[in-house]
Design a protein around this motif. Sequence first.
Motif, PDB file in Angstrom:
ATOM      1  N   SER A   6      -1.001  10.640  -2.594  1.00  0.00           N
ATOM      2  CA  SER A   6      -1.123   9.246  -2.148  1.00  0.00           C
ATOM      3  C   SER A   6      -2.373   9.035  -1.304  1.00  0.00           C
ATOM      4  O   SER A   6      -2.883   7.921  -1.204  1.00  0.00           O
ATOM      5  CB  SER A   6       0.115   8.835  -1.346  1.00  0.00           C
ATOM      6  OG  SER A   6       1.284   8.977  -2.114  1.00  0.00           O
ATOM      7  N   ASN A  35       6.314   4.530   1.025  1.00  0.00           N
ATOM      8  CA  ASN A  35       5.498   3.325   1.209  1.00  0.00           C
ATOM      9  C   ASN A  35       4.040   3.605   0.861  1.00  0.00           C
ATOM     10  O   ASN A  35       3.361   2.785   0.227  1.00  0.00           O
ATOM     11  CB  ASN A  35       5.610   2.831   2.647  1.00  0.00           C
ATOM     12  CG  ASN A  35       6.916   2.110   2.916  1.00  0.00           C
ATOM     13  OD1 ASN A  35       7.530   1.578   1.995  1.00  0.00           O
ATOM     14  ND2 ASN A  35       7.350   2.101   4.166  1.00  0.00           N
ATOM     15  N   ARG A  36       3.538   4.761   1.281  1.00  0.00           N
ATOM     16  CA  ARG A  36       2.156   5.126   0.956  1.00  0.00           C
ATOM     17  C   ARG A  36       1.990   5.272  -0.555  1.00  0.00           C
ATOM     18  O   ARG A  36       1.006   4.812  -1.140  1.00  0.00           O
ATOM     19  CB  ARG A  36       1.787   6.436   1.646  1.00  0.00           C
ATOM     20  CG  ARG A  36       1.625   6.338   3.163  1.00  0.00           C
ATOM     21  CD  ARG A  36       1.538   7.731   3.770  1.00  0.00           C
ATOM     22  NE  ARG A  36       1.412   7.677   5.205  1.00  0.00           N
ATOM     23  CZ  ARG A  36       0.283   7.895   5.884  1.00  0.00           C
ATOM     24  NH1 ARG A  36      -0.831   8.144   5.212  1.00  0.00           N
ATOM     25  NH2 ARG A  36       0.250   7.841   7.194  1.00  0.00           N
ATOM     26  N   ARG A  94       3.868   3.937  -2.915  1.00  0.00           N
ATOM     27  CA  ARG A  94       4.025   2.639  -3.571  1.00  0.00           C
ATOM     28  C   ARG A  94       2.706   1.867  -3.536  1.00  0.00           C
ATOM     29  O   ARG A  94       2.294   1.255  -4.524  1.00  0.00           O
ATOM     30  CB  ARG A  94       5.133   1.837  -2.897  1.00  0.00           C
ATOM     31  CG  ARG A  94       5.423   0.502  -3.568  1.00  0.00           C
ATOM     32  CD  ARG A  94       6.423  -0.334  -2.789  1.00  0.00           C
ATOM     33  NE  ARG A  94       7.695   0.350  -2.645  1.00  0.00           N
ATOM     34  CZ  ARG A  94       8.174   0.815  -1.492  1.00  0.00           C
ATOM     35  NH1 ARG A  94       7.450   0.678  -0.378  1.00  0.00           N
ATOM     36  NH2 ARG A  94       9.344   1.408  -1.430  1.00  0.00           N
ATOM     37  N   THR A  95       2.042   1.912  -2.391  1.00  0.00           N
ATOM     38  CA  THR A  95       0.752   1.233  -2.265  1.00  0.00           C
ATOM     39  C   THR A  95      -0.288   1.859  -3.183  1.00  0.00           C
ATOM     40  O   THR A  95      -1.097   1.164  -3.807  1.00  0.00           O
ATOM     41  CB  THR A  95       0.264   1.294  -0.813  1.00  0.00           C
ATOM     42  OG1 THR A  95       1.221   0.654   0.037  1.00  0.00           O
ATOM     43  CG2 THR A  95      -1.082   0.604  -0.656  1.00  0.00           C
ATOM     44  N   ARG A  96      -0.242   3.182  -3.287  1.00  0.00           N
ATOM     45  CA  ARG A  96      -1.211   3.881  -4.155  1.00  0.00           C
ATOM     46  C   ARG A  96      -0.974   3.553  -5.617  1.00  0.00           C
ATOM     47  O   ARG A  96      -1.923   3.399  -6.396  1.00  0.00           O
ATOM     48  CB  ARG A  96      -1.066   5.399  -3.941  1.00  0.00           C
ATOM     49  CG  ARG A  96      -2.161   6.216  -4.622  1.00  0.00           C
ATOM     50  CD  ARG A  96      -3.484   5.978  -3.906  1.00  0.00           C
ATOM     51  NE  ARG A  96      -4.556   6.799  -4.494  1.00  0.00           N
ATOM     52  CZ  ARG A  96      -5.292   6.461  -5.550  1.00  0.00           C
ATOM     53  NH1 ARG A  96      -5.081   5.299  -6.151  1.00  0.00           N
ATOM     54  NH2 ARG A  96      -6.244   7.253  -5.996  1.00  0.00           N
ATOM     55  N   GLY A 132      -1.247  -0.571  -5.789  1.00  0.00           N
ATOM     56  CA  GLY A 132      -2.498  -1.109  -5.268  1.00  0.00           C
ATOM     57  C   GLY A 132      -2.231  -2.190  -4.238  1.00  0.00           C
ATOM     58  O   GLY A 132      -1.170  -2.813  -4.225  1.00  0.00           O
ATOM     59  N   THR A 133      -3.167  -2.387  -3.332  1.00  0.00           N
ATOM     60  CA  THR A 133      -3.025  -3.467  -2.365  1.00  0.00           C
ATOM     61  C   THR A 133      -3.265  -4.789  -3.058  1.00  0.00           C
ATOM     62  O   THR A 133      -3.964  -4.871  -4.061  1.00  0.00           O
ATOM     63  CB  THR A 133      -4.029  -3.308  -1.212  1.00  0.00           C
ATOM     64  OG1 THR A 133      -5.349  -3.263  -1.760  1.00  0.00           O
ATOM     65  CG2 THR A 133      -3.778  -2.003  -0.447  1.00  0.00           C
ATOM     66  N   HIS A 134      -2.692  -5.846  -2.513  1.00  0.00           N
ATOM     67  CA  HIS A 134      -2.848  -7.148  -3.157  1.00  0.00           C
ATOM     68  C   HIS A 134      -2.776  -8.250  -2.120  1.00  0.00           C
ATOM     69  O   HIS A 134      -2.218  -8.074  -1.048  1.00  0.00           O
ATOM     70  CB  HIS A 134      -1.734  -7.373  -4.185  1.00  0.00           C
ATOM     71  CG  HIS A 134      -0.367  -7.407  -3.576  1.00  0.00           C
ATOM     72  ND1 HIS A 134       0.318  -6.274  -3.211  1.00  0.00           N
ATOM     73  CD2 HIS A 134       0.429  -8.465  -3.244  1.00  0.00           C
ATOM     74  CE1 HIS A 134       1.483  -6.608  -2.690  1.00  0.00           C
ATOM     75  NE2 HIS A 134       1.577  -7.914  -2.691  1.00  0.00           N
ATOM     76  N   HIS A 156      11.987  -2.987   2.143  1.00  0.00           N
ATOM     77  CA  HIS A 156      10.772  -2.174   2.183  1.00  0.00           C
ATOM     78  C   HIS A 156       9.752  -2.712   3.167  1.00  0.00           C
ATOM     79  O   HIS A 156       8.856  -1.988   3.613  1.00  0.00           O
ATOM     80  CB  HIS A 156      10.148  -2.079   0.776  1.00  0.00           C
ATOM     81  CG  HIS A 156       9.535  -3.361   0.307  1.00  0.00           C
ATOM     82  ND1 HIS A 156      10.279  -4.362  -0.296  1.00  0.00           N
ATOM     83  CD2 HIS A 156       8.258  -3.821   0.353  1.00  0.00           C
ATOM     84  CE1 HIS A 156       9.475  -5.363  -0.618  1.00  0.00           C
ATOM     85  NE2 HIS A 156       8.253  -5.065  -0.229  1.00  0.00           N
ATOM     86  N   GLU A 157       9.883  -4.002   3.560  1.00  0.00           N
ATOM     87  CA  GLU A 157       8.973  -4.575   4.551  1.00  0.00           C
ATOM     88  C   GLU A 157       9.484  -4.346   5.965  1.00  0.00           C
ATOM     89  O   GLU A 157       8.709  -4.136   6.884  1.00  0.00           O
ATOM     90  CB  GLU A 157       8.830  -6.084   4.319  1.00  0.00           C
ATOM     91  CG  GLU A 157       8.218  -6.434   2.980  1.00  0.00           C
ATOM     92  CD  GLU A 157       8.316  -7.922   2.675  1.00  0.00           C
ATOM     93  OE1 GLU A 157       7.383  -8.446   2.038  1.00  0.00           O
ATOM     94  OE2 GLU A 157       9.314  -8.546   3.061  1.00  0.00           O
TER      95      GLU A 157
END
Length: 329
Positions: A21, A66-67, A69-71, A74-76, A319-320
């Motif tokens: 990640s 969480n890391r 999932r972001t990887r 992608g960030t948005h 998740h938030e």
Amino acid sequence: MDIDAFTAVHAAEWDRLKELSSRRRLDGAESDELVRLYQSVATHLSTVRSAAPDPALVTRLSDVLNRARTRIAGTHEPAWREVVRFAMVSLPAAFYRIRWWSHAVTAACLLVAIVAGIHVAGDTDAMNSLMPPAAQEEYVNEAFASYYEPGIGFAAVVGTNNAWIAAQAVGGGITGIFPLIVLWQNAVQIGAYGGMMAAHGELELFLTLIAPHGLLELTCIFVAGAAGLRIFWTLIDPGPRKRSVAMAAEGRALITTAIGLAAALSVSALVEGFVTGSEMYWWLKIVIGAIVLAGFWAYVYVLGRRAVRAGATGDLAEHEAGATVVTAG
């Protein structure tokens, strides 16, 4: 389940997922491995939560996931669908859950305002304590009506001030006292000045200038006070949840409420800036104010009831908000 043994068996997978990640670039095989490990570690987290909810391990796995999932995703930028979900689900659910608190606070504040108005109207000393007789005449005959100056500037100032009052009532709810002070001061002030206007024969003027915007504006202040008192009650009676967990969840939901109240107060400010002081017929002004208030409660009851029945609370998604420890009861 033995947490130490479980950790010893799977720690290498967790560390590998964390490593992948963190990499800036992945080849095809590593990307496939990242997805596979993400699914595996998500299963591990579910197992830990249900069988042995160790807070430290739950937090560790949640962070790793969480890391990852972001990887993977992608960030948005915030999508419109998230804004729509907030407006159509989270916000009405937050309002709906405190509806009875809001109605109780409204009834209590109206009672206080009526009593204060009757007292001031029938007691010259009480009326003179508000302002000297000469100032009363000037206020009743000129200042009260001239205050409502039509325009966007006036609306902006009023809306900002009212939103700040509402935010204070919600944010200060943890004290249990601050919302009561805000509600008491507003109810007594409205009632007292209404009583003074009535004593000078201008009760009709008072009501026709207060009602168009005041129906929604005062409702928002009452809802803000109710939200603040709700968080204080959660501190006293958290229910089956741990007190810290209950306070965190209710606090996040009431932040949602504060944002919604700021939007509603912006609407009332527009009414105050462009309707209250306008040359419209007085009955039309009141009809507009009533329609705006009815729209607010229709929003709360129609969308809010549906959202709550679907499981929404106004809180952030799991998740938030972060992982919580499973509790019995």
